[in-house]
Design a protein around this motif. Sequence first.
Motif, short mmCIF file in Angstrom:
data_model
loop_
_atom_site.label_atom_id
_atom_site.label_comp_id
_atom_site.label_asym_id
_atom_site.label_seq_id
_atom_site.Cartn_x
_atom_site.Cartn_y
_atom_site.Cartn_z
N GLY A 172 0.81 -1.21 0.00
CA GLY A 172 0.00 0.00 0.00
C GLY A 172 0.85 1.26 0.00
O GLY A 172 0.53 2.23 -0.70
N ALA A 173 1.93 1.24 0.77
CA ALA A 173 2.84 2.39 0.79
C ALA A 173 3.57 2.53 -0.54
O ALA A 173 3.83 3.64 -1.01
CB ALA A 173 3.82 2.26 1.95
N ARG A 174 3.91 1.42 -1.15
CA ARG A 174 4.53 1.46 -2.48
C ARG A 174 3.58 2.08 -3.50
O ARG A 174 3.99 2.89 -4.33
CB ARG A 174 4.94 0.06 -2.91
CG ARG A 174 6.14 -0.51 -2.19
CD ARG A 174 6.33 -1.99 -2.52
NE ARG A 174 6.51 -2.21 -3.96
CZ ARG A 174 6.47 -3.41 -4.54
NH1 ARG A 174 6.26 -4.50 -3.79
NH2 ARG A 174 6.67 -3.53 -5.83
N LEU A 175 2.32 1.68 -3.43
CA LEU A 175 1.34 2.24 -4.36
C LEU A 175 1.24 3.74 -4.19
O LEU A 175 1.21 4.50 -5.17
CB LEU A 175 -0.03 1.59 -4.15
CG LEU A 175 -1.14 2.11 -5.06
CD1 LEU A 175 -0.86 1.79 -6.51
CD2 LEU A 175 -2.50 1.53 -4.64
N LEU A 176 1.20 4.20 -2.96
CA LEU A 176 1.13 5.63 -2.71
C LEU A 176 2.38 6.33 -3.24
O LEU A 176 2.30 7.40 -3.85
CB LEU A 176 0.98 5.88 -1.20
CG LEU A 176 0.65 7.32 -0.78
CD1 LEU A 176 -0.66 7.79 -1.40
CD2 LEU A 176 0.59 7.41 0.74
N ALA A 177 3.53 5.72 -3.06
CA ALA A 177 4.78 6.33 -3.52
C ALA A 177 4.82 6.46 -5.04
O ALA A 177 5.20 7.51 -5.58
CB ALA A 177 5.98 5.51 -3.04
N VAL A 178 4.42 5.42 -5.75
CA VAL A 178 4.52 5.47 -7.22
C VAL A 178 3.47 6.40 -7.82
O VAL A 178 3.74 7.07 -8.83
CB VAL A 178 4.43 4.07 -7.85
CG1 VAL A 178 5.53 3.17 -7.31
CG2 VAL A 178 3.06 3.43 -7.70
N THR A 179 2.30 6.44 -7.22
CA THR A 179 1.27 7.34 -7.76
C THR A 179 1.62 8.79 -7.47
O THR A 179 1.37 9.68 -8.30
CB THR A 179 -0.12 6.99 -7.21
OG1 THR A 179 -0.10 6.98 -5.77
CG2 THR A 179 -0.58 5.63 -7.72
N ARG A 180 2.22 9.05 -6.32
CA ARG A 180 2.71 10.40 -6.04
C ARG A 180 3.79 10.80 -7.03
O ARG A 180 3.86 11.95 -7.48
CB ARG A 180 3.26 10.48 -4.62
CG ARG A 180 2.22 10.55 -3.51
CD ARG A 180 2.91 10.49 -2.16
NE ARG A 180 2.00 10.71 -1.05
CZ ARG A 180 2.35 10.62 0.23
NH1 ARG A 180 3.61 10.32 0.53
NH2 ARG A 180 1.47 10.84 1.19
N ALA A 181 4.66 9.85 -7.37
CA ALA A 181 5.73 10.14 -8.32
C ALA A 181 5.16 10.48 -9.69
O ALA A 181 5.63 11.41 -10.36
CB ALA A 181 6.67 8.95 -8.43
N LEU A 182 4.14 9.75 -10.12
CA LEU A 182 3.52 10.06 -11.41
C LEU A 182 2.81 11.41 -11.35
O LEU A 182 2.85 12.18 -12.32
CB LEU A 182 2.53 8.97 -11.80
CG LEU A 182 1.87 9.15 -13.17
CD1 LEU A 182 2.91 9.23 -14.28
CD2 LEU A 182 0.86 8.04 -13.44
N ARG A 183 2.21 11.71 -10.22
CA ARG A 183 1.56 13.02 -10.07
C ARG A 183 2.58 14.14 -10.17
O ARG A 183 2.36 15.15 -10.86
CB ARG A 183 0.83 13.09 -8.72
CG ARG A 183 0.10 14.43 -8.47
CD ARG A 183 -0.58 14.42 -7.11
NE ARG A 183 -1.43 15.59 -6.93
CZ ARG A 183 -1.03 16.74 -6.41
NH1 ARG A 183 0.24 16.88 -6.00
NH2 ARG A 183 -1.86 17.75 -6.29
#
Length: 242
Positions: A92-103
């Motif tokens: 879940g934390a990985r998902l948040l990290a990668v989506t923030r990076a794309l944002r």
Amino acid sequence: MDVSGMNSADENAGRSAAVKATARQLLVKLGAGGLTPDAVAQAGGLAVTDVEAVFPHRDDLLTALVIDAYNESGAAMEQADQAARDGGASAGARLLAVTRALRQWSFDNTAEFTLIYGSPIPDYHAPQDTVPPASRTPAVLAGIVRSALEAGELTAPRRAVAGPPLLLPEAVELFGGVPEAPFSDIIERGIVLWSSLIGLLVFQVFSRTHDSVRDESAFFDFAIAVAAEGIGLVVPLGETTD
């Protein structure tokens, strides 16, 4: 550009980089519709023949920019995921990290974001060459979901998607096969997550949420957490945002 001592391949690579750099500047000012060889040559102080030597047609240049945009945005996600994994983060934390990076990439490169996720370009049809770069984003998401499944971090859905199989073989291959029940529809759910992410970014990049929420960064995290619920993944909220 000083090309003395450069061989033909180096010269072409240098010319290609110069043309693309100028095209990216025009992309910000004029949009994709303004990227003609004449316009790029004039803006970059080049001869039209120099532009056409590396990108014979407008579509060749557009395709190069599309590929670069997908590769750069995909790389941003991959790097964020690697950093999260190195830090022992949950799925879940990985998902948040990668989506923030794309944002972050999307806001830093709004013209390129618009090129790949905005309105279709008239008379342009992306060739097969763009598919592998475009697949990097869903591949990162699929890798996280697969890791969560294997680590037992997913909650089984309350009901499975009814009806015949909805997937193309390419989607199944990217995920690594269809899991057994109760997660047999996880790939379909992952595609919903992916499309929700891109739709959310479109809303935020094009200022569709700024007059509805107090904190767009926090709302982004919240929306990702809600979308992740559809695949049974818990996203930790409350972490600091840029």
